[in-house]
Design a protein around this motif. Structure first.
Motif, PDB file in Angstrom:
ATOM      1  N   TRP A 174     -60.918  23.180 -23.336  1.00 31.66           N
ATOM      2  CA  TRP A 174     -59.957  23.131 -23.839  1.00 31.66           C
ATOM      3  C   TRP A 174     -58.804  23.563 -22.598  1.00 31.66           C
ATOM      4  O   TRP A 174     -57.462  23.839 -23.211  1.00 31.66           O
ATOM      5  N   LEU A 175     -59.024  24.519 -22.381  1.00 33.42           N
ATOM      6  CA  LEU A 175     -58.387  24.823 -20.450  1.00 33.42           C
ATOM      7  C   LEU A 175     -57.338  24.018 -20.105  1.00 33.42           C
ATOM      8  O   LEU A 175     -56.255  23.815 -19.704  1.00 33.42           O
ATOM      9  N   CYS A 176     -58.623  23.241 -19.461  1.00 33.09           N
ATOM     10  CA  CYS A 176     -58.262  21.520 -19.129  1.00 33.09           C
ATOM     11  C   CYS A 176     -56.963  20.658 -19.813  1.00 33.09           C
ATOM     12  O   CYS A 176     -55.961  20.503 -19.572  1.00 33.09           O
ATOM     13  N   HIS A 177     -57.382  20.976 -21.322  1.00 35.49           N
ATOM     14  CA  HIS A 177     -56.219  19.729 -21.866  1.00 35.49           C
ATOM     15  C   HIS A 177     -55.171  21.072 -23.008  1.00 35.49           C
ATOM     16  O   HIS A 177     -54.503  20.210 -23.465  1.00 35.49           O
ATOM     17  N   ALA A 178     -54.955  22.652 -22.488  1.00 33.63           N
ATOM     18  CA  ALA A 178     -53.935  23.404 -22.817  1.00 33.63           C
ATOM     19  C   ALA A 178     -52.698  23.128 -22.891  1.00 33.63           C
ATOM     20  O   ALA A 178     -51.858  23.017 -23.563  1.00 33.63           O
ATOM     21  N   LYS A 179     -52.386  22.328 -21.866  1.00 39.07           N
ATOM     22  CA  LYS A 179     -50.492  21.781 -21.677  1.00 39.07           C
ATOM     23  C   LYS A 179     -50.386  20.282 -22.404  1.00 39.07           C
ATOM     24  O   LYS A 179     -48.700  20.253 -22.250  1.00 39.07           O
ATOM     25  N   LYS A 180     -51.373  20.161 -22.714  1.00 40.21           N
ATOM     26  CA  LYS A 180     -50.947  18.369 -23.397  1.00 40.21           C
ATOM     27  C   LYS A 180     -51.163  18.735 -25.256  1.00 40.21           C
ATOM     28  O   LYS A 180     -51.519  18.003 -26.176  1.00 40.21           O
ATOM     29  N   THR A 181     -51.084  20.269 -25.417  1.00 43.67           N
ATOM     30  CA  THR A 181     -50.446  20.484 -26.930  1.00 43.67           C
ATOM     31  C   THR A 181     -49.993  21.758 -27.334  1.00 43.67           C
ATOM     32  O   THR A 181     -49.440  22.052 -26.280  1.00 43.67           O
ATOM     33  N   TYR A 182     -49.755  21.418 -28.370  1.00 38.47           N
ATOM     34  CA  TYR A 182     -48.318  22.721 -28.517  1.00 38.47           C
ATOM     35  C   TYR A 182     -48.995  24.165 -28.818  1.00 38.47           C
ATOM     36  O   TYR A 182     -48.351  24.666 -29.598  1.00 38.47           O
ATOM     37  N   PHE A 183     -49.918  24.530 -28.686  1.00 38.09           N
ATOM     38  CA  PHE A 183     -50.535  25.883 -29.178  1.00 38.09           C
ATOM     39  C   PHE A 183     -49.790  26.858 -28.570  1.00 38.09           C
ATOM     40  O   PHE A 183     -49.678  26.608 -27.388  1.00 38.09           O
ATOM     41  N   ALA A 184     -49.687  27.285 -28.874  1.00 38.47           N
ATOM     42  CA  ALA A 184     -49.194  28.707 -28.243  1.00 38.47           C
ATOM     43  C   ALA A 184     -50.244  29.364 -27.561  1.00 38.47           C
ATOM     44  O   ALA A 184     -51.644  29.039 -27.432  1.00 38.47           O
ATOM     45  N   LYS A 185     -50.013  30.375 -26.503  1.00 34.43           N
ATOM     46  CA  LYS A 185     -50.889  30.698 -25.901  1.00 34.43           C
ATOM     47  C   LYS A 185     -52.413  31.823 -26.796  1.00 34.43           C
ATOM     48  O   LYS A 185     -52.976  31.923 -26.669  1.00 34.43           O
ATOM     49  N   GLU A 186     -51.491  33.186 -28.125  1.00 31.36           N
ATOM     50  CA  GLU A 186     -52.458  33.427 -28.755  1.00 31.36           C
ATOM     51  C   GLU A 186     -53.111  32.412 -29.488  1.00 31.36           C
ATOM     52  O   GLU A 186     -53.898  33.203 -29.575  1.00 31.36           O
ATOM     53  N   ASP A 187     -52.684  31.737 -29.794  1.00 25.03           N
ATOM     54  CA  ASP A 187     -53.580  29.708 -30.073  1.00 25.03           C
ATOM     55  C   ASP A 187     -54.756  29.518 -29.418  1.00 25.03           C
ATOM     56  O   ASP A 187     -55.841  29.651 -29.932  1.00 25.03           O
ATOM     57  N   MET A 188     -53.927  29.401 -28.524  1.00 26.03           N
ATOM     58  CA  MET A 188     -55.496  28.990 -27.197  1.00 26.03           C
ATOM     59  C   MET A 188     -56.192  30.777 -27.510  1.00 26.03           C
ATOM     60  O   MET A 188     -57.605  29.884 -27.435  1.00 26.03           O
ATOM     61  N   GLU A 189     -56.261  31.509 -27.250  1.00 25.41           N
ATOM     62  CA  GLU A 189     -57.004  32.846 -27.148  1.00 25.41           C
ATOM     63  C   GLU A 189     -58.073  32.687 -28.466  1.00 25.41           C
ATOM     64  O   GLU A 189     -59.292  32.715 -27.885  1.00 25.41           O
ATOM     65  N   MET A 190     -57.475  32.474 -29.509  1.00 28.08           N
ATOM     66  CA  MET A 190     -57.991  32.413 -30.887  1.00 28.08           C
ATOM     67  C   MET A 190     -59.285  31.271 -30.828  1.00 28.08           C
ATOM     68  O   MET A 190     -60.729  31.298 -31.302  1.00 28.08           O
ATOM     69  N   ILE A 191     -58.927  30.190 -30.191  1.00 28.34           N
ATOM     70  CA  ILE A 191     -59.890  29.014 -30.040  1.00 28.34           C
ATOM     71  C   ILE A 191     -60.993  29.181 -28.553  1.00 28.34           C
ATOM     72  O   ILE A 191     -61.845  28.836 -29.117  1.00 28.34           O
ATOM     73  N   LEU A 192     -60.247  29.438 -27.173  1.00 32.77           N
ATOM     74  CA  LEU A 192     -61.753  29.774 -26.801  1.00 32.77           C
ATOM     75  C   LEU A 192     -62.468  31.107 -27.187  1.00 32.77           C
ATOM     76  O   LEU A 192     -63.335  31.429 -27.170  1.00 32.77           O
ATOM     77  N   GLN A 193     -61.309  31.796 -27.905  1.00 32.09           N
ATOM     78  CA  GLN A 193     -63.045  33.368 -28.317  1.00 32.09           C
ATOM     79  C   GLN A 193     -63.620  32.762 -29.732  1.00 32.09           C
ATOM     80  O   GLN A 193     -65.033  32.852 -30.038  1.00 32.09           O
ATOM     81  N   PHE A 194     -63.505  31.364 -30.744  1.00 34.65           N
ATOM     82  CA  PHE A 194     -64.001  30.829 -31.491  1.00 34.65           C
ATOM     83  C   PHE A 194     -65.252  30.275 -30.634  1.00 34.65           C
ATOM     84  O   PHE A 194     -66.466  29.742 -31.162  1.00 34.65           O
ATOM     85  N   GLY A 195     -65.037  29.615 -29.331  1.00 34.43           N
ATOM     86  CA  GLY A 195     -66.330  28.413 -28.915  1.00 34.43           C
ATOM     87  C   GLY A 195     -67.092  29.537 -27.849  1.00 34.43           C
ATOM     88  O   GLY A 195     -68.286  28.827 -28.042  1.00 34.43           O
ATOM     89  N   LYS A 196     -67.238  30.956 -28.204  1.00 32.07           N
ATOM     90  CA  LYS A 196     -67.497  32.257 -27.063  1.00 32.07           C
ATOM     91  C   LYS A 196     -68.969  32.420 -28.425  1.00 32.07           C
ATOM     92  O   LYS A 196     -70.266  32.740 -27.924  1.00 32.07           O
TER      93      LYS A 196
END
Length: 173
Positions: free
Chosen positions: A96-118
């Protein structure tokens, strides 16, 4: 004289397009959130009814989901199938961190996604289902928030682009 006219048109186009760019970024963010919700719903169904292993679930869902999110899920599935020494959580986060720049997710969206992956890997099927349900509720809340922001600020972004262009033209004349 014609050079001034061309300059004014270019300034107006640039500022108007900038305003529209802010609007479109939020619109595409909403689209990505909806696509991610669709992917998680499909993963939840496949885990519940087909009892497939996680890499197979991710691969199956990645074929049904278009765009960058489908690519991310495909990469996660491929890395998991390689049986590397990384945990499912580490693979989820790195892809997800590798592809983060290719999406339109905001920083808080990415934090939520990474938390889900934990939560991947260490839990039984029921806890996975509960976690996915919780994540789906979070996604729905985030979508509602972004939709309200678009409704509230969408016209303002375009209007501010036009207005700033007019102000720039007046100042430059």
């Amino acid at each position: 004289m014609w050079l001034q006219s061309v300059g004014m048109v270019l300034v107006m186009m640039a500022t108007t397009l900038t305003g529209m760019g802010f609007y479109l970024k939020e619109k595409y963010r909403l689209q990505d959130l909806k696509t991610l919700e669709q992917a998680v719903l499909q993963m939840q169904q496949q885990i519940a009814y087909l009892a497939l292993p996680l890499p197979d679930v991710l691969e199956s869902v990645s074929f049904q989901i278009t765009g960058q999110i489908g690519c991310v899920l495909q990469d996660v599935a491929n890395k998991m199938k390689q049986h590397s020494k990384e945990t499912a959580e580490e693979i989820w986060e790195s892809v997800w961190l590798c592809h983060a720049k290719k999406t339109y997710f905001a920083k808080e969206d990415m934090e939520m996604i990474l938390q889900f992956g934990k939560t991947w890997g260490g839990w039984d099927k029921q806890k996975q289902q509960n976690n996915m349900s919780y994540f789906l509720r979070e996604l729905e809340q985030k979508q509602n928030m972004v939709l309200k922001k678009i409704e509230k600020n969408g016209k303002m972004y375009c209007g501010m682009g036009i207005l700033s262009g007019l102000i720039l033209i007046v100042v430059l004349l």
